[in-house]
Design a protein around this motif. Structure first.
Motif, PDB file in Angstrom:
ATOM      1  N   LEU A 132       0.830  -1.211   0.000  1.00 22.38           N
ATOM      2  CA  LEU A 132       0.000   0.000   0.000  1.00 22.38           C
ATOM      3  C   LEU A 132       0.862   1.257   0.000  1.00 22.38           C
ATOM      4  O   LEU A 132       0.539   2.233  -0.691  1.00 22.38           O
ATOM      5  CB  LEU A 132      -0.941   0.000   1.214  1.00 22.38           C
ATOM      6  N   ARG A 133       1.949   1.222   0.745  1.00 24.10           N
ATOM      7  CA  ARG A 133       2.869   2.368   0.726  1.00 24.10           C
ATOM      8  C   ARG A 133       3.483   2.550  -0.652  1.00 24.10           C
ATOM      9  O   ARG A 133       3.699   3.671  -1.106  1.00 24.10           O
ATOM     10  CB  ARG A 133       3.962   2.182   1.779  1.00 24.10           C
ATOM     11  N   GLY A 134       3.771   1.439  -1.325  1.00 19.25           N
ATOM     12  CA  GLY A 134       4.304   1.509  -2.682  1.00 19.25           C
ATOM     13  C   GLY A 134       3.294   2.119  -3.643  1.00 19.25           C
ATOM     14  O   GLY A 134       3.653   2.940  -4.500  1.00 19.25           O
ATOM     15  N   ILE A 135       2.039   1.712  -3.520  1.00 17.86           N
ATOM     16  CA  ILE A 135       0.993   2.305  -4.357  1.00 17.86           C
ATOM     17  C   ILE A 135       0.893   3.794  -4.057  1.00 17.86           C
ATOM     18  O   ILE A 135       0.813   4.620  -4.977  1.00 17.86           O
ATOM     19  CB  ILE A 135      -0.365   1.601  -4.152  1.00 17.86           C
ATOM     20  N   ARG A 136       0.916   4.147  -2.770  1.00 16.89           N
ATOM     21  CA  ARG A 136       0.839   5.561  -2.388  1.00 16.89           C
ATOM     22  C   ARG A 136       1.981   6.353  -3.009  1.00 16.89           C
ATOM     23  O   ARG A 136       1.772   7.424  -3.580  1.00 16.89           O
ATOM     24  CB  ARG A 136       0.846   5.706  -0.861  1.00 16.89           C
ATOM     25  N   SER A 137       3.177   5.820  -2.938  1.00  8.95           N
ATOM     26  CA  SER A 137       4.335   6.500  -3.510  1.00  8.95           C
ATOM     27  C   SER A 137       4.174   6.665  -5.020  1.00  8.95           C
ATOM     28  O   SER A 137       4.449   7.746  -5.578  1.00  8.95           O
ATOM     29  CB  SER A 137       5.607   5.709  -3.182  1.00  8.95           C
ATOM     30  N   GLY A 138       3.725   5.617  -5.682  1.00  5.48           N
ATOM     31  CA  GLY A 138       3.514   5.687  -7.123  1.00  5.48           C
ATOM     32  C   GLY A 138       2.421   6.664  -7.506  1.00  5.48           C
ATOM     33  O   GLY A 138       2.546   7.412  -8.482  1.00  5.48           O
ATOM     34  N   VAL A 139       1.344   6.674  -6.743  1.00 11.00           N
ATOM     35  CA  VAL A 139       0.237   7.599  -7.004  1.00 11.00           C
ATOM     36  C   VAL A 139       0.715   9.041  -6.810  1.00 11.00           C
ATOM     37  O   VAL A 139       0.387   9.930  -7.610  1.00 11.00           O
ATOM     38  CB  VAL A 139      -0.975   7.278  -6.099  1.00 11.00           C
ATOM     39  N   LEU A 140       1.514   9.271  -5.776  1.00 14.44           N
ATOM     40  CA  LEU A 140       2.039  10.617  -5.547  1.00 14.44           C
ATOM     41  C   LEU A 140       2.945  11.060  -6.695  1.00 14.44           C
ATOM     42  O   LEU A 140       2.878  12.216  -7.136  1.00 14.44           O
ATOM     43  CB  LEU A 140       2.778  10.687  -4.210  1.00 14.44           C
ATOM     44  N   ASP A 141       3.772  10.150  -7.187  1.00 19.36           N
ATOM     45  CA  ASP A 141       4.618  10.478  -8.342  1.00 19.36           C
ATOM     46  C   ASP A 141       3.772  10.790  -9.571  1.00 19.36           C
ATOM     47  O   ASP A 141       4.055  11.743 -10.308  1.00 19.36           O
ATOM     48  CB  ASP A 141       5.584   9.339  -8.665  1.00 19.36           C
ATOM     49  N   THR A 142       2.757   9.990  -9.796  1.00 18.95           N
ATOM     50  CA  THR A 142       1.863  10.221 -10.935  1.00 18.95           C
ATOM     51  C   THR A 142       1.191  11.576 -10.814  1.00 18.95           C
ATOM     52  O   THR A 142       1.150  12.350 -11.771  1.00 18.95           O
ATOM     53  CB  THR A 142       0.809   9.098 -11.023  1.00 18.95           C
TER      54      THR A 142
END
Length: 140
Positions: free
Chosen positions: A90-100
């Motif tokens: 979930l933290r990885g998804i959050r990081s990716g979403v923030l980058d996007t």
């Protein structure tokens, strides 16, 4: 006579969280799709990257709170390893979403950052899928 608790079990909570995750994933995929349509000019006159970024930001804020709430869940011992992998994903998804999100400018998209964010989300989803596939393994 046995005392029963009205508190949901860990598995019930995880199922609810999985449902919420699927909703967030659907919303984020729609934002990506809309970004691409706006860039192509295949959109309504009222749609813009700037407006999309505002709506995206609101959902990212909610997603960040969701990740924090899942992290705060107390996992029983037999689910502790699963829970760690789930939260990491979930933290990885959050990081990716923030980058996007950060790749979306008022008038253009930083495609390198945008694509990197999408790739990070995909890798994190694979991590979560792996955790669910091993949830019943005795060594997990």
């Amino acid at each position: 006579m046995y005392a029963t608790s009205n508190a949901p079990s860990y598995v019930e909570v995880i199922n609810q969280n999985l449902e919420r995750l699927l909703v967030f994933e659907t919303v984020f995929k729609e934002y990506v799709h809309t970004c691409k349509n706006i860039e192509k000019g295949n959109c309504y006159a009222s749609e813009s990257l700037d407006r999309l970024r505002v709506y995206f930001t609101k959902n990212v804020i909610k997603f960040c709170s969701f990740v924090d709430s899942v992290d705060a869940e107390a996992a029983p011992c037999n689910y502790a390893a699963f829970h760690r992998v789930l939260v990491s994903g979930l933290r990885g998804i959050r990081s990716g979403v923030l980058d996007t999100l950060q790749a979306i400018g008022p008038d253009q998209i930083d495609h390198e950052r945008f694509d990197a964010g999408l790739a990070e989300q995909q890798a994190a989803r694979a991590q979560i899928d792996s955790a669910f596939s091993k949830i019943l393994d005795p060594i997990f």
